[in-house]
Design a protein around this motif. Sequence first.
Motif, PDB file in Angstrom:
ATOM      1  N   ARG A 138      -7.205  72.621 101.696  1.00 24.29           N
ATOM      2  CA  ARG A 138      -7.239  72.203 100.301  1.00 24.29           C
ATOM      3  C   ARG A 138      -5.940  71.484  99.945  1.00 24.29           C
ATOM      4  NH1 ARG A 138      -9.840  75.872  95.867  1.00 24.29           N
ATOM      5  NH2 ARG A 138     -10.412  73.772  95.255  1.00 24.29           N
ATOM      6  N   PHE A 139      -6.039  70.596  98.968  1.00 24.89           N
ATOM      7  CA  PHE A 139      -4.870  69.867  98.457  1.00 24.89           C
ATOM      8  C   PHE A 139      -4.736  70.164  96.970  1.00 24.89           C
ATOM      9  CE2 PHE A 139      -2.941  66.189  96.396  1.00 24.89           C
ATOM     10  CZ  PHE A 139      -1.793  66.021  97.143  1.00 24.89           C
ATOM     11  N   LEU A 140      -3.511  70.327  96.511  1.00 21.41           N
ATOM     12  CA  LEU A 140      -3.292  70.660  95.102  1.00 21.41           C
ATOM     13  C   LEU A 140      -2.340  69.678  94.447  1.00 21.41           C
ATOM     14  CD1 LEU A 140      -3.579  72.773  92.723  1.00 21.41           C
ATOM     15  CD2 LEU A 140      -1.455  73.768  93.579  1.00 21.41           C
ATOM     16  N   PHE A 141      -2.739  69.208  93.272  1.00 24.23           N
ATOM     17  CA  PHE A 141      -1.828  68.473  92.386  1.00 24.23           C
ATOM     18  C   PHE A 141      -1.814  69.234  91.073  1.00 24.23           C
ATOM     19  CE2 PHE A 141      -0.561  65.287  89.288  1.00 24.23           C
ATOM     20  CZ  PHE A 141       0.507  64.689  89.934  1.00 24.23           C
ATOM     21  N   VAL A 142      -0.667  69.771  90.716  1.00 24.92           N
ATOM     22  CA  VAL A 142      -0.590  70.683  89.572  1.00 24.92           C
ATOM     23  C   VAL A 142      -0.963  69.983  88.267  1.00 24.92           C
ATOM     24  CG1 VAL A 142       1.865  70.219  89.178  1.00 24.92           C
ATOM     25  CG2 VAL A 142       0.872  72.395  88.430  1.00 24.92           C
ATOM     26  N   ARG A 143      -1.610  70.722  87.394  1.00 28.35           N
ATOM     27  CA  ARG A 143      -1.990  70.189  86.085  1.00 28.35           C
ATOM     28  C   ARG A 143      -1.314  71.029  84.994  1.00 28.35           C
ATOM     29  NH1 ARG A 143      -5.926  73.708  87.501  1.00 28.35           N
ATOM     30  NH2 ARG A 143      -6.614  75.145  85.865  1.00 28.35           N
ATOM     31  N   SER A 144      -1.198  70.468  83.816  1.00 25.59           N
ATOM     32  CA  SER A 144      -0.658  71.200  82.676  1.00 25.59           C
ATOM     33  C   SER A 144      -1.698  72.209  82.206  1.00 25.59           C
ATOM     34  CB  SER A 144      -0.295  70.241  81.548  1.00 25.59           C
ATOM     35  OG  SER A 144      -1.440  69.534  81.123  1.00 25.59           O
ATOM     36  N   ASP A 145      -1.237  73.367  81.728  1.00 32.13           N
ATOM     37  CA  ASP A 145      -2.158  74.403  81.257  1.00 32.13           C
ATOM     38  C   ASP A 145      -1.359  75.430  80.455  1.00 32.13           C
ATOM     39  OD1 ASP A 145      -3.857  76.736  81.033  1.00 32.13           O
ATOM     40  OD2 ASP A 145      -5.093  75.891  82.632  1.00 32.13           O
ATOM     41  N   GLY A 146      -1.412  75.301  79.132  1.00 33.00           N
ATOM     42  CA  GLY A 146      -0.649  76.191  78.277  1.00 33.00           C
ATOM     43  C   GLY A 146      -1.098  77.638  78.366  1.00 33.00           C
ATOM     44  N   GLU A 147      -2.394  77.864  78.567  1.00 31.54           N
ATOM     45  CA  GLU A 147      -2.899  79.236  78.667  1.00 31.54           C
ATOM     46  C   GLU A 147      -2.358  79.916  79.917  1.00 31.54           C
ATOM     47  OE1 GLU A 147      -7.177  81.651  78.732  1.00 31.54           O
ATOM     48  OE2 GLU A 147      -7.114  79.503  78.277  1.00 31.54           O
ATOM     49  N   GLN A 148      -2.391  79.204  81.039  1.00 36.29           N
ATOM     50  CA  GLN A 148      -1.814  79.760  82.256  1.00 36.29           C
ATOM     51  C   GLN A 148      -0.311  79.982  82.100  1.00 36.29           C
ATOM     52  OE1 GLN A 148      -2.747  77.338  85.656  1.00 36.29           O
ATOM     53  NE2 GLN A 148      -4.844  78.121  85.818  1.00 36.29           N
ATOM     54  N   LEU A 149       0.355  79.044  81.442  1.00 30.43           N
ATOM     55  CA  LEU A 149       1.796  79.175  81.257  1.00 30.43           C
ATOM     56  C   LEU A 149       2.122  80.395  80.397  1.00 30.43           C
ATOM     57  CD1 LEU A 149       4.462  77.901  82.041  1.00 30.43           C
ATOM     58  CD2 LEU A 149       4.283  76.382  80.070  1.00 30.43           C
ATOM     59  N   SER A 150       1.273  80.703  79.435  1.00 29.41           N
ATOM     60  CA  SER A 150       1.472  81.909  78.626  1.00 29.41           C
ATOM     61  C   SER A 150       1.330  83.164  79.478  1.00 29.41           C
ATOM     62  CB  SER A 150       0.458  81.944  77.474  1.00 29.41           C
ATOM     63  OG  SER A 150       0.701  80.909  76.549  1.00 29.41           O
ATOM     64  N   THR A 151       0.345  83.168  80.380  1.00 27.20           N
ATOM     65  CA  THR A 151       0.184  84.283  81.313  1.00 27.20           C
ATOM     66  C   THR A 151       1.420  84.424  82.198  1.00 27.20           C
ATOM     67  OG1 THR A 151      -2.220  84.043  81.362  1.00 27.20           O
ATOM     68  CG2 THR A 151      -1.203  85.183  83.220  1.00 27.20           C
ATOM     69  N   LEU A 152       1.914  83.300  82.670  1.00 28.93           N
ATOM     70  CA  LEU A 152       3.110  83.311  83.510  1.00 28.93           C
ATOM     71  C   LEU A 152       4.334  83.776  82.740  1.00 28.93           C
ATOM     72  CD1 LEU A 152       2.328  80.024  85.404  1.00 28.93           C
ATOM     73  CD2 LEU A 152       2.801  82.222  86.508  1.00 28.93           C
ATOM     74  N   THR A 153       4.392  83.445  81.463  1.00 30.35           N
ATOM     75  CA  THR A 153       5.522  83.864  80.640  1.00 30.35           C
ATOM     76  C   THR A 153       5.644  85.384  80.631  1.00 30.35           C
ATOM     77  OG1 THR A 153       5.292  81.913  79.230  1.00 30.35           O
ATOM     78  CG2 THR A 153       6.569  83.743  78.344  1.00 30.35           C
ATOM     79  N   GLU A 154       4.525  86.075  80.568  1.00 30.21           N
ATOM     80  CA  GLU A 154       4.551  87.536  80.598  1.00 30.21           C
ATOM     81  C   GLU A 154       5.118  88.038  81.921  1.00 30.21           C
ATOM     82  OE1 GLU A 154       0.728  89.147  79.678  1.00 30.21           O
ATOM     83  OE2 GLU A 154       0.444  87.877  77.911  1.00 30.21           O
ATOM     84  N   ILE A 155       4.704  87.410  83.023  1.00 31.50           N
ATOM     85  CA  ILE A 155       5.229  87.790  84.340  1.00 31.50           C
ATOM     86  C   ILE A 155       6.720  87.491  84.424  1.00 31.50           C
ATOM     87  CG2 ILE A 155       5.102  87.295  86.814  1.00 31.50           C
ATOM     88  CD1 ILE A 155       2.132  86.661  86.429  1.00 31.50           C
ATOM     89  N   ILE A 156       7.104  86.320  83.949  1.00 29.76           N
ATOM     90  CA  ILE A 156       8.508  85.892  84.003  1.00 29.76           C
ATOM     91  C   ILE A 156       9.395  86.839  83.213  1.00 29.76           C
ATOM     92  CG2 ILE A 156      10.076  84.074  83.186  1.00 29.76           C
ATOM     93  CD1 ILE A 156       7.708  82.111  83.967  1.00 29.76           C
ATOM     94  N   GLU A 157       8.945  87.230  82.019  1.00 26.76           N
ATOM     95  CA  GLU A 157       9.727  88.163  81.202  1.00 26.76           C
ATOM     96  C   GLU A 157       9.826  89.531  81.873  1.00 26.76           C
ATOM     97  OE1 GLU A 157       8.834  86.475  76.672  1.00 26.76           O
ATOM     98  OE2 GLU A 157       7.612  88.117  77.501  1.00 26.76           O
ATOM     99  N   LYS A 158       8.714  90.014  82.384  1.00 22.84           N
ATOM    100  CA  LYS A 158       8.687  91.347  82.993  1.00 22.84           C
ATOM    101  C   LYS A 158       9.533  91.399  84.254  1.00 22.84           C
ATOM    102  CE  LYS A 158       5.497  94.953  84.563  1.00 22.84           C
ATOM    103  NZ  LYS A 158       4.061  95.315  84.751  1.00 22.84           N
ATOM    104  N   GLN A 159       9.430  90.362  85.084  1.00 23.68           N
ATOM    105  CA  GLN A 159      10.161  90.324  86.357  1.00 23.68           C
ATOM    106  C   GLN A 159      11.562  89.718  86.211  1.00 23.68           C
ATOM    107  OE1 GLN A 159       8.814  91.755  89.054  1.00 23.68           O
ATOM    108  NE2 GLN A 159       6.948  92.213  87.907  1.00 23.68           N
ATOM    109  N   LYS A 160      11.872  89.226  85.004  1.00 23.67           N
ATOM    110  CA  LYS A 160      13.176  88.581  84.752  1.00 23.67           C
ATOM    111  C   LYS A 160      13.431  87.444  85.751  1.00 23.67           C
ATOM    112  CE  LYS A 160      15.382  92.622  82.620  1.00 23.67           C
ATOM    113  NZ  LYS A 160      14.137  93.437  82.530  1.00 23.67           N
TER     114      LYS A 160
END
Length: 276
Positions: A218-240
């Motif tokens: 598979r090949f991936l080209f990243v796309r913008s996604d505010g909903e996913q970024l919000s999910t990641l924000t929770e991980i980022i905050e929790k894991q610092k």
Amino acid sequence: MPLVLGNECSGIIREAGEDVTSFQPGDHVYARLPIQQIGAFAQFVAVDSSAVAKMPKGYPFAIAAAIPLAALTSYQAIMEGLQAKKGETILVTGGSGSLGQMLVPIAKALGMHVIVTGNDRARDIICSLGADRYLDYRKENYWECIEHVDHVIDTLGVKEFEKELSILKPGGTLLSLKGIPNKEFAQSMHYPWFQRCLFTIAGAKYDRLAKKKGCRYRFLFVRSDGEQLSTLTEIIEKQKIQPQIDDRVFTLEQAQEALAYAENGHTNGKVILKVE
């Protein structure tokens, strides 16, 4: 043309459209801008609210601006491209840079085992983020050290394809961020028929080799996604989780100098433009 460069940014909302309900003026936000709306090298950016998320709490703008691209790439690679499951092992070739600094802690937070290849300079950083194993590519050949991993994330390109494929178990997935787009990628992006034909031909060799081993390419080209970024924000905050940024910060007027500096390849993290 002319084109304003810049894919990711952080800042303060100045105005919000009348139909926007999730954000309001004064919110601290960040984004990987949609490919059709890049232009982060500017004082103001107009962006669809679906691409935006609120910044991790307590993070300065400079740190937050370095997160979206690598974080979304990591999440989409793991959850969509690989469809990895908790407990599976991912090898990241060439994962000692800014991508690895995001991908490793995100993958660990999602329950994966992670092996990374890279330079010795980054070993302590990547291991401190949770990598289960780190291989210095100058001293160890990963294709001679490991075997039967569930997934590979490739950041090196087609020259590594057969070596990466050789250490996959049957049913595994090789996902490339720097290789050749294929038919599946073109279809997922809803490209017109001539582009689908082009990528089908270009990626046929790699699809065939992967299928021969009972694996998937598979090949991936990243796309913008505010909903996913919000999910990641929770991980980022929790894991610092904090990306490494270079000590040298440039102004908007120094954008060309900053690009040359980053292209040189001897930075100590992401290069930041600070817009007053």
